[in-house]
Design an enzyme around this catalytic site. Structure first.
Site, PDB file in Angstrom:
ATOM      1  N   GLY A  16       0.704  -1.197   0.093  1.00 29.60           N
ATOM      2  CA  GLY A  16      -0.110  -0.084  -0.076  1.00 29.60           C
ATOM      3  C   GLY A  16       0.801   1.285   0.192  1.00 29.60           C
ATOM      4  O   GLY A  16       0.278   2.383   0.236  1.00 29.60           O
ATOM      5  N   ASN A  18       1.581   3.216  -2.488  1.00 28.03           N
ATOM      6  CA  ASN A  18       0.910   3.915  -3.379  1.00 28.03           C
ATOM      7  C   ASN A  18      -0.578   4.471  -2.950  1.00 28.03           C
ATOM      8  O   ASN A  18      -0.803   5.601  -3.204  1.00 28.03           O
ATOM      9  CB  ASN A  18       0.878   3.279  -4.741  1.00 28.03           C
ATOM     10  CG  ASN A  18       2.003   3.525  -5.639  1.00 28.03           C
ATOM     11  OD1 ASN A  18       2.303   4.531  -5.939  1.00 28.03           O
ATOM     12  ND2 ASN A  18       2.748   2.324  -5.776  1.00 28.03           N
ATOM     13  N   ARG A  69     -13.752 -14.804 -12.005  1.00 27.28           N
ATOM     14  CA  ARG A  69     -13.259 -13.350 -11.972  1.00 27.28           C
ATOM     15  C   ARG A  69     -14.549 -12.480 -11.992  1.00 27.28           C
ATOM     16  O   ARG A  69     -14.683 -11.376 -11.713  1.00 27.28           O
ATOM     17  CB  ARG A  69     -12.519 -12.978 -13.215  1.00 27.28           C
ATOM     18  CG  ARG A  69     -10.956 -13.459 -13.018  1.00 27.28           C
ATOM     19  CD  ARG A  69     -10.153 -13.092 -13.959  1.00 27.28           C
ATOM     20  NE  ARG A  69      -9.093 -13.593 -14.152  1.00 27.28           N
ATOM     21  CZ  ARG A  69      -7.938 -13.556 -13.262  1.00 27.28           C
ATOM     22  NH1 ARG A  69      -8.062 -12.707 -12.385  1.00 27.28           N
ATOM     23  NH2 ARG A  69      -7.025 -14.364 -13.268  1.00 27.28           N
ATOM     24  N   MET A  94      -3.275  -6.480  -7.834  1.00 28.40           N
ATOM     25  CA  MET A  94      -2.542  -7.841  -8.432  1.00 28.40           C
ATOM     26  C   MET A  94      -3.690  -8.700  -8.916  1.00 28.40           C
ATOM     27  O   MET A  94      -3.519  -9.952  -8.797  1.00 28.40           O
ATOM     28  CB  MET A  94      -1.547  -8.491  -7.768  1.00 28.40           C
ATOM     29  CG  MET A  94      -0.462  -7.492  -6.932  1.00 28.40           C
ATOM     30  SD  MET A  94       0.322  -6.432  -8.291  1.00 28.40           S
ATOM     31  CE  MET A  94       1.301  -7.926  -8.911  1.00 28.40           C
ATOM     32  N   HIS A 113       2.096   0.768 -13.194  1.00 30.77           N
ATOM     33  CA  HIS A 113       2.701  -0.373 -13.642  1.00 30.77           C
ATOM     34  C   HIS A 113       4.400   0.025 -13.473  1.00 30.77           C
ATOM     35  O   HIS A 113       4.879   0.977 -14.045  1.00 30.77           O
ATOM     36  CB  HIS A 113       2.537  -0.740 -15.020  1.00 30.77           C
ATOM     37  CG  HIS A 113       3.301  -2.050 -15.341  1.00 30.77           C
ATOM     38  ND1 HIS A 113       2.919  -3.363 -15.041  1.00 30.77           N
ATOM     39  CD2 HIS A 113       4.335  -2.231 -16.127  1.00 30.77           C
ATOM     40  CE1 HIS A 113       3.770  -4.266 -15.401  1.00 30.77           C
ATOM     41  NE2 HIS A 113       4.566  -3.477 -16.115  1.00 30.77           N
ATOM     42  N   ASP A 149      -1.763  -4.313 -19.047  1.00 31.08           N
ATOM     43  CA  ASP A 149      -0.845  -3.149 -19.115  1.00 31.08           C
ATOM     44  C   ASP A 149      -1.059  -2.754 -20.471  1.00 31.08           C
ATOM     45  O   ASP A 149       0.083  -2.090 -20.897  1.00 31.08           O
ATOM     46  CB  ASP A 149       0.429  -3.974 -18.779  1.00 31.08           C
ATOM     47  CG  ASP A 149       0.588  -4.535 -17.347  1.00 31.08           C
ATOM     48  OD1 ASP A 149      -0.006  -4.113 -16.578  1.00 31.08           O
ATOM     49  OD2 ASP A 149       1.301  -5.449 -17.121  1.00 31.08           O
ATOM     50  N   GLU A 178       7.063   6.317  -8.737  1.00 28.89           N
ATOM     51  CA  GLU A 178       6.013   5.923  -8.823  1.00 28.89           C
ATOM     52  C   GLU A 178       5.252   7.044  -7.893  1.00 28.89           C
ATOM     53  O   GLU A 178       4.079   7.614  -8.025  1.00 28.89           O
ATOM     54  CB  GLU A 178       5.767   4.716  -8.234  1.00 28.89           C
ATOM     55  CG  GLU A 178       6.256   3.492  -9.204  1.00 28.89           C
ATOM     56  CD  GLU A 178       5.726   2.344  -8.578  1.00 28.89           C
ATOM     57  OE1 GLU A 178       4.672   1.873  -8.156  1.00 28.89           O
ATOM     58  OE2 GLU A 178       6.534   1.084  -8.900  1.00 28.89           O
TER      59      GLU A 178
HETATM   60  C1  GRF Z   1       4.178  -0.978  -7.237  1.00 28.59           C
HETATM   61  O1  GRF Z   1       5.492  -1.147  -7.999  1.00 28.59           O
HETATM   62  C2  GRF Z   1       3.093  -0.839  -8.393  1.00 28.59           C
HETATM   63  O2  GRF Z   1       3.686  -0.366  -9.419  1.00 28.59           O
HETATM   64  C3  GRF Z   1       3.085  -2.363  -8.742  1.00 28.59           C
HETATM   65  O3  GRF Z   1       3.019  -3.039  -7.690  1.00 28.59           O
HETATM   66  C4  GRF Z   1       3.610  -2.173  -6.560  1.00 28.59           C
HETATM   67  C5  GRF Z   1       2.833  -2.016  -5.325  1.00 28.59           C
HETATM   68  O4  GRF Z   1       3.466  -1.599  -4.407  1.00 28.59           O
HETATM   69  N1  GRF Z   1       1.942  -2.628  -9.583  1.00 28.59           N
HETATM   70  P1  GRF Z   1       2.537  -0.811  -3.238  1.00 28.59           P
HETATM   71  O5  GRF Z   1       1.483  -1.902  -2.690  1.00 28.59           O
HETATM   72  O6  GRF Z   1       1.949   0.677  -3.726  1.00 28.59           O
HETATM   73  O7  GRF Z   1       3.615  -0.679  -2.009  1.00 28.59           O
END
Ligand code: GRF
Length: 195
Positions: A16, A18, A69, A94, A113, A149, A178
């Site tokens: 988490g 991001n 899904r 994911m 990504h 992607d 990011e």
């Molecule tokens: C990040 O590198 C994002 O780009 C990828 O998964 C990772 C997630 O990290 N899709 P976090 O959960 O934000 O720490």
């Protein structure tokens, strides 16, 4: 649509980083958005603690509880619509999404990504970049399309790859970018959605 502020949901699966960064950005006074919901598909995800500790409305929708899904996406859809969500940010989420879900949210769902798309789609991007001997790497924030992607790019940030890099040092350098890229992309989306 132009409302007082755009109602945002964040989808995540793990640490988490991001999620935390976007939550802080959305809460900044000058950003015309509110974080209305966070959805996580994994019960062990650390980001859930952040939601609990910071009173962020959140739902654990464990994908293993659903037969396929489509059922899982339908559960997310119910939660998103109940919260009147206008824009979705996938942040370390994911799970592949069904085309039906993605098409419903066309141009209102974005993803980050860890590569310079269209290069290195999929998993283990840092390892693959090192194995290929690349000099540059980075991250991409893009609109989500049904193919994994794929989708129009909003923001990309590039980093150098050093000969001494390991997967961890490279991942950390990309993550720094990011944390800059996603708020920039969100601001672009907010100005687009608000016309
Ligand atoms: C990040 O590198 C994002 O780009 C990828 O998964 C990772 C997630 O990290 N899709 P976090 O959960 O934000 O720490």
């Amino acid at each position: 649509m132009t409302t007082a502020s755009t109602r945002i949901a964040i989808l995540f699966s793990g640490t988490g980083t991001n999620l935390r960064n976007l939550a802080a950005h959305i809460n900044a006074a000058h950003v015309p958005a509110t974080l209305e919901l966070a959805i996580c598909n994994r019960p062990e995800a650390k980001g859930l603690d952040f939601c609990r500790d910071n009173n962020i409305p959140h739902e654990l929708i464990n994908h293993t509880d659903y037969s396929d899904r489509a059922d899982f996406d339908a559960a997310m859809q119910t939660a998103l619509q109940a919260a009147d969500i206008e824009l979705i940010c996938a942040a370390g989420f994911m799970r592949l999404l069904t085309p039906e879900f993605v098409n419903y949210w066309q141009d209102r769902i974005i993803n980050i990504h860890p590569s310079l798309l269209p290069a290195y789609k999929g998993l283990h991007t840092h390892r693959r970049v090192l194995e290929a001997g690349e000099n540059t790497h980075g991250c991409t924030v893009h609109l989500i399309r049904p193919e994994m992607d794929e989708g129009p790019i909003l923001v990309q940030k590039q980093v150098y790859v050093f000969p001494t890099d390991t997967e961890d040092t490279l991942a950390a350098r990309v993550m720094e970018q990011e944390l800059i890229a996603y708020p920039e992309a969100l601001d672009i989306m907010l100005s687009r959605l608000r016309g």
